[in-house]
Design a protein around this motif. Structure first.
Motif: not given
Ligand SMILES: CC(C)(COP(=O)(O)OP(=O)(O)OC[C@H]1O[C@@H](n2cnc3c(N)ncnc32)[C@H](O)[C@@H]1OP(=O)(O)O)[C@@H](O)C(=O)NCCC(=O)NCCS
Length: 159
Positions: A24-25, A28, A32-33
């Motif tokens: 998730r971090q 990035l 993309s999110r």
């Protein structure tokens, strides 16, 4: 200082949290999110790491000063590297490189001389530095979201 040791059952909850934070971090930086949310929709069940450990030829954990896991890597019996993840704050410091070197040593010890992986963008940069070659870019969908990685492989010198 980083220490690399075999996985222990007590690591499972920390590795589940680590996997989720890493995707998730750190993910990035290159994805993309929407892509990282599809890649890791929620933290995995810690018990999945128990099952993973039971099936892997080698499962190595990097720990920092406090002995908490900061990264992990695993190897299947046919030479497939399945997971390689670092806590976001440990990315870009050479820890991935150290983990890989330890895994390559373990592979040789087990008589495995061909390694292959489906690598993310960040992993591709590291594996290229380690002498892997890109076989193909793989474009596919995860939970309906388009994403890509790279099939890579390396033949180790036989003794
Ligand atoms: C893939 C991953 C484990 C690789 O770890 P890493 O720390 O990025 O890789 P390395 O250990 O080789 O470190 C390389 C980076 O650190 C920098 N670096 C700084 N100090 C370093 C040192 N002492 N030694 C080596 N590299 C160093 C390098 O310049 C390099 O930067 P770059 O990625 O911009 O080229 C990590 O990026 C990660 O967890 N990413 C998110 C999850 C993911 O994509 N997992 C892979 C799924 S297939």
């Amino acid at each position: 200082m980083i220490t690399i040791r075999p996985y222990r059952p007590a690591d499972a909850p920390a590795l589940a949290a680590l996997f989720f934070a890493s995707v998730r971090q750190a993910g990035l930086r290159d994805y993309s999110r929407a892509q990282v949310e599809a890649w890791a929709p929620e933290p995995p069940d810690p018990r999945s790491f128990e099952r993973r450990a039971a099936k892997r030829l080698s499962f190595l954990v990097a720990t920092g000063e406090a002995d908490g896991p900061v990264g992990y890597i695993d190897l299947e019996a046919d030479g497939h590297i399945d997971h390689m993840y670092l806590r976001p704050e440990f990315v870009g410091k050479g820890v991935g490189s150290q983990l890989y070197d330890a895994l390559e040593t373990a592979a040789r010890t087990h008589g495995v001389y061909r390694l292959y992986v489906e690598a993310s963008e960040a992993a591709r940069r590291m594996f290229l530095r380690k002498g892997f070659q890109v076989v193909a870019r793989r474009d596919f969908a995860v939970r309906g979201v388009a994403i890509h990685n790279y099939a890579m492989e390396k033949d180790l010198e036989t003794p």
